[in-house]
Design a protein around this motif. Sequence first.
Motif, PDB file in Angstrom:
ATOM      1  N   ASP A 170       1.256  -5.411  19.718  1.00 40.45           N
ATOM      2  CA  ASP A 170       2.371  -6.302  20.058  1.00 40.45           C
ATOM      3  C   ASP A 170       2.813  -7.146  18.863  1.00 40.45           C
ATOM      4  OD1 ASP A 170       2.262  -5.395  22.713  1.00 40.45           O
ATOM      5  OD2 ASP A 170       0.704  -6.868  23.212  1.00 40.45           O
ATOM      6  N   SER A 171       2.408  -6.776  17.663  1.00 35.60           N
ATOM      7  CA  SER A 171       2.736  -7.597  16.494  1.00 35.60           C
ATOM      8  C   SER A 171       4.231  -7.575  16.193  1.00 35.60           C
ATOM      9  CB  SER A 171       1.980  -7.073  15.267  1.00 35.60           C
ATOM     10  OG  SER A 171       2.425  -7.721  14.086  1.00 35.60           O
ATOM     11  N   PRO A 172       4.782  -8.719  15.768  1.00 34.50           N
ATOM     12  CA  PRO A 172       6.180  -8.734  15.329  1.00 34.50           C
ATOM     13  C   PRO A 172       6.448  -7.806  14.141  1.00 34.50           C
ATOM     14  CG  PRO A 172       5.392 -10.973  15.719  1.00 34.50           C
ATOM     15  CD  PRO A 172       4.198 -10.064  15.795  1.00 34.50           C
ATOM     16  N   ALA A 173       5.399  -7.462  13.398  1.00 34.32           N
ATOM     17  CA  ALA A 173       5.556  -6.577  12.242  1.00 34.32           C
ATOM     18  C   ALA A 173       5.355  -5.111  12.606  1.00 34.32           C
ATOM     19  CB  ALA A 173       4.578  -6.974  11.142  1.00 34.32           C
ATOM     20  N   ARG A 174       5.222  -4.819  13.893  1.00 41.09           N
ATOM     21  CA  ARG A 174       4.937  -3.442  14.314  1.00 41.09           C
ATOM     22  C   ARG A 174       6.008  -2.469  13.838  1.00 41.09           C
ATOM     23  NH1 ARG A 174       6.071   0.092  18.503  1.00 41.09           N
ATOM     24  NH2 ARG A 174       4.306   1.427  19.142  1.00 41.09           N
ATOM     25  N   ASN A 175       7.267  -2.808  14.054  1.00 34.23           N
ATOM     26  CA  ASN A 175       8.347  -1.885  13.681  1.00 34.23           C
ATOM     27  C   ASN A 175       8.425  -1.694  12.169  1.00 34.23           C
ATOM     28  OD1 ASN A 175       9.075  -1.446  16.344  1.00 34.23           O
ATOM     29  ND2 ASN A 175      10.619  -3.068  16.357  1.00 34.23           N
ATOM     30  N   ILE A 176       8.163  -2.762  11.419  1.00 27.94           N
ATOM     31  CA  ILE A 176       8.169  -2.652   9.962  1.00 27.94           C
ATOM     32  C   ILE A 176       7.040  -1.728   9.511  1.00 27.94           C
ATOM     33  CG2 ILE A 176       7.972  -3.917   7.785  1.00 27.94           C
ATOM     34  CD1 ILE A 176       9.010  -6.379   9.250  1.00 27.94           C
ATOM     35  N   ALA A 177       5.862  -1.877  10.145  1.00 24.68           N
ATOM     36  CA  ALA A 177       4.722  -1.032   9.793  1.00 24.68           C
ATOM     37  C   ALA A 177       5.011   0.429  10.119  1.00 24.68           C
ATOM     38  CB  ALA A 177       3.474  -1.512  10.531  1.00 24.68           C
ATOM     39  N   LEU A 178       5.609   0.681  11.281  1.00 19.40           N
ATOM     40  CA  LEU A 178       5.943   2.056  11.650  1.00 19.40           C
ATOM     41  C   LEU A 178       6.959   2.655  10.681  1.00 19.40           C
ATOM     42  CD1 LEU A 178       6.192   1.724  15.553  1.00 19.40           C
ATOM     43  CD2 LEU A 178       4.465   3.001  14.261  1.00 19.40           C
ATOM     44  N   SER A 228       0.832  -1.201   0.000  1.00 15.75           N
ATOM     45  CA  SER A 228       0.000   0.000   0.000  1.00 15.75           C
ATOM     46  C   SER A 228       0.867   1.251   0.000  1.00 15.75           C
ATOM     47  CB  SER A 228      -0.908   0.000   1.230  1.00 15.75           C
ATOM     48  OG  SER A 228      -1.603   1.225   1.342  1.00 15.75           O
ATOM     49  N   ASN A 229       0.350   2.311  -0.618  1.00 15.42           N
ATOM     50  CA  ASN A 229       0.991   3.618  -0.592  1.00 15.42           C
ATOM     51  C   ASN A 229       0.308   4.575   0.376  1.00 15.42           C
ATOM     52  OD1 ASN A 229       3.090   3.344  -2.693  1.00 15.42           O
ATOM     53  ND2 ASN A 229       1.339   2.980  -4.041  1.00 15.42           N
ATOM     54  N   ASP A 230      -0.573   4.050   1.211  1.00 14.56           N
ATOM     55  CA  ASP A 230      -1.319   4.868   2.162  1.00 14.56           C
ATOM     56  C   ASP A 230      -0.748   4.655   3.562  1.00 14.56           C
ATOM     57  OD1 ASP A 230      -3.099   6.223   3.740  1.00 14.56           O
ATOM     58  OD2 ASP A 230      -4.859   5.060   3.150  1.00 14.56           O
ATOM     59  N   PRO A 231      -0.117   5.681   4.151  1.00 12.96           N
ATOM     60  CA  PRO A 231       0.426   5.511   5.503  1.00 12.96           C
ATOM     61  C   PRO A 231      -0.650   5.151   6.528  1.00 12.96           C
ATOM     62  CG  PRO A 231       0.429   7.832   4.854  1.00 12.96           C
ATOM     63  CD  PRO A 231       0.122   7.040   3.620  1.00 12.96           C
ATOM     64  N   GLY A 232      -1.896   5.536   6.247  1.00 11.59           N
ATOM     65  CA  GLY A 232      -2.976   5.206   7.166  1.00 11.59           C
ATOM     66  C   GLY A 232      -3.186   3.716   7.327  1.00 11.59           C
ATOM     67  N   ASP A 233      -2.884   2.933   6.284  1.00 12.29           N
ATOM     68  CA  ASP A 233      -3.025   1.485   6.388  1.00 12.29           C
ATOM     69  C   ASP A 233      -2.086   0.920   7.447  1.00 12.29           C
ATOM     70  OD1 ASP A 233      -5.059   1.089   4.568  1.00 12.29           O
ATOM     71  OD2 ASP A 233      -3.717   0.754   2.870  1.00 12.29           O
ATOM     72  N   PHE A 234      -0.870   1.441   7.491  1.00 12.10           N
ATOM     73  CA  PHE A 234       0.118   0.935   8.440  1.00 12.10           C
ATOM     74  C   PHE A 234      -0.139   1.462   9.846  1.00 12.10           C
ATOM     75  CE2 PHE A 234       1.917   0.802   4.202  1.00 12.10           C
ATOM     76  CZ  PHE A 234       2.298  -0.526   4.129  1.00 12.10           C
ATOM     77  N   GLU A 235      -0.649   2.682   9.933  1.00 14.97           N
ATOM     78  CA  GLU A 235      -1.053   3.219  11.236  1.00 14.97           C
ATOM     79  C   GLU A 235      -2.163   2.366  11.836  1.00 14.97           C
ATOM     80  OE1 GLU A 235      -2.761   7.378  13.205  1.00 14.97           O
ATOM     81  OE2 GLU A 235      -2.655   7.122  11.027  1.00 14.97           O
ATOM     82  N   ALA A 236      -3.144   1.985  11.006  1.00 15.57           N
ATOM     83  CA  ALA A 236      -4.251   1.157  11.483  1.00 15.57           C
ATOM     84  C   ALA A 236      -3.753  -0.225  11.911  1.00 15.57           C
ATOM     85  CB  ALA A 236      -5.310   1.023  10.396  1.00 15.57           C
ATOM     86  N   PHE A 237      -2.771  -0.768  11.189  1.00 19.71           N
ATOM     87  CA  PHE A 237      -2.218  -2.075  11.542  1.00 19.71           C
ATOM     88  C   PHE A 237      -1.570  -2.016  12.925  1.00 19.71           C
ATOM     89  CE2 PHE A 237       1.008  -5.351  11.731  1.00 19.71           C
ATOM     90  CZ  PHE A 237       0.380  -6.453  11.150  1.00 19.71           C
ATOM     91  N   VAL A 238      -0.768  -0.979  13.169  1.00 17.24           N
ATOM     92  CA  VAL A 238      -0.100  -0.837  14.464  1.00 17.24           C
ATOM     93  C   VAL A 238      -1.126  -0.663  15.581  1.00 17.24           C
ATOM     94  CG1 VAL A 238       1.410   0.668  15.823  1.00 17.24           C
ATOM     95  CG2 VAL A 238       2.024   0.076  13.474  1.00 17.24           C
ATOM     96  N   THR A 239      -2.181   0.095  15.315  1.00 14.94           N
ATOM     97  CA  THR A 239      -3.229   0.301  16.313  1.00 14.94           C
ATOM     98  C   THR A 239      -3.944  -1.000  16.637  1.00 14.94           C
ATOM     99  OG1 THR A 239      -3.562   2.582  15.549  1.00 14.94           O
ATOM    100  CG2 THR A 239      -5.330   1.582  16.846  1.00 14.94           C
ATOM    101  N   ALA A 240      -4.185  -1.808  15.618  1.00 13.59           N
ATOM    102  CA  ALA A 240      -4.926  -3.063  15.817  1.00 13.59           C
ATOM    103  C   ALA A 240      -4.080  -4.125  16.510  1.00 13.59           C
ATOM    104  CB  ALA A 240      -5.434  -3.589  14.482  1.00 13.59           C
ATOM    105  N   TYR A 241      -2.769  -4.132  16.237  1.00  8.39           N
ATOM    106  CA  TYR A 241      -1.898  -5.186  16.775  1.00  8.39           C
ATOM    107  C   TYR A 241      -0.669  -4.531  17.409  1.00  8.39           C
ATOM    108  CZ  TYR A 241      -4.566  -7.237  12.915  1.00  8.39           C
ATOM    109  OH  TYR A 241      -5.555  -7.580  12.023  1.00  8.39           O
TER     110      TYR A 241
END
Length: 333
Positions: free
Chosen positions: A254-262, A239-252
């Motif tokens: 403690d996710s292992p992908a949190r830092n990648i999403a940020l 995705s090219n929408d930063p909001g998608d990754f913000e929503a992912f971090v908010t939803a999870y």
Amino acid sequence: GGLSLPNPVNDVRALGNVLAELGFKVHALEDGNLQQMRDHLDYALADAPDKAMLLFFYAGHAVQKNNVNWLLPIDFVPTKGVRVEETALGSDEILKKLETVPDATRIVILDACRNYPLGDADEVAGNGLAGLITEGNSLIAYATLAGDVARDGNGPNSPYTGALVSALNTPGLELYDVFRTVRYKVRSATDGLQLPWVSGSLPPGIVLNASVEESPAELAQLDGLDPIQAVHWRAIARSNDPGDFEAFVTAYADSPARNIALQRERELLAEQVEPTPPVQIDVVSPDGAPFTITACDTWVSDPLDPKRIAPGVPWGLVNTRNAIRDCSIALSQ
């Protein structure tokens, strides 16, 4: 002018997000007046290189006169005797401007003519849009047959745009197969009342969504994710929408992908490219209901199901990417 419709803004956003993920540089305009429509088109074309693939999409009201289709701006006033030549954007002007980019591939998509705001007693030549003859490296796609009226729909998107987004989300389809798929899905969703069609002189073999295998780096991003997180991540990974990754971090959180999403969110924000806003879905729970209707409920409800809890979206018109994202978030709550 009172020409606002429920779905065109969502249609522009849904298609814009898909095209951005497919590598297009998207210039979106919502509820523009006539001058804004002209200026925005000029601005987008000034940025286009030679041999570019140009895609012009319009959702909203339009009428025909003298074999020219006129796209009606938000400030158009539908009064008897109005001269559309002076108050609307003509299809001939659009095509001429697209032709100024040398050796370009030109795709024009008109999800228009949802109703006829001028009434029957007017100088405009009738319902529906006129069929235009394409020349050169061009394709024009219409939401319905010449002279017919397209539907705005009851879901988050019009039947045509919903089907188009769904088809573009399918990897490997050639361009003409995309529009064949759209025709089938719209015909099914409208019980045969709306039949999209295309007029084109483009060569076969054009694929907008090439089938690309996940790279080792992308597969590594899935390490340690639970099944719901993995499905969600795959839906937004490119995705090219930063909001998608913000929503992912908010939803999870403690996710292992949190830092990648940020990190991906920061990179997109640093690019300072204004993303296409997300599709807006009105989420309203019935009075006294012991539950909350989510965006996910809208995507997964079948309009033909008497027990559905949301209006729903017909089969074949579901925006699979948004549905996966919204339902993953709903399951995480």
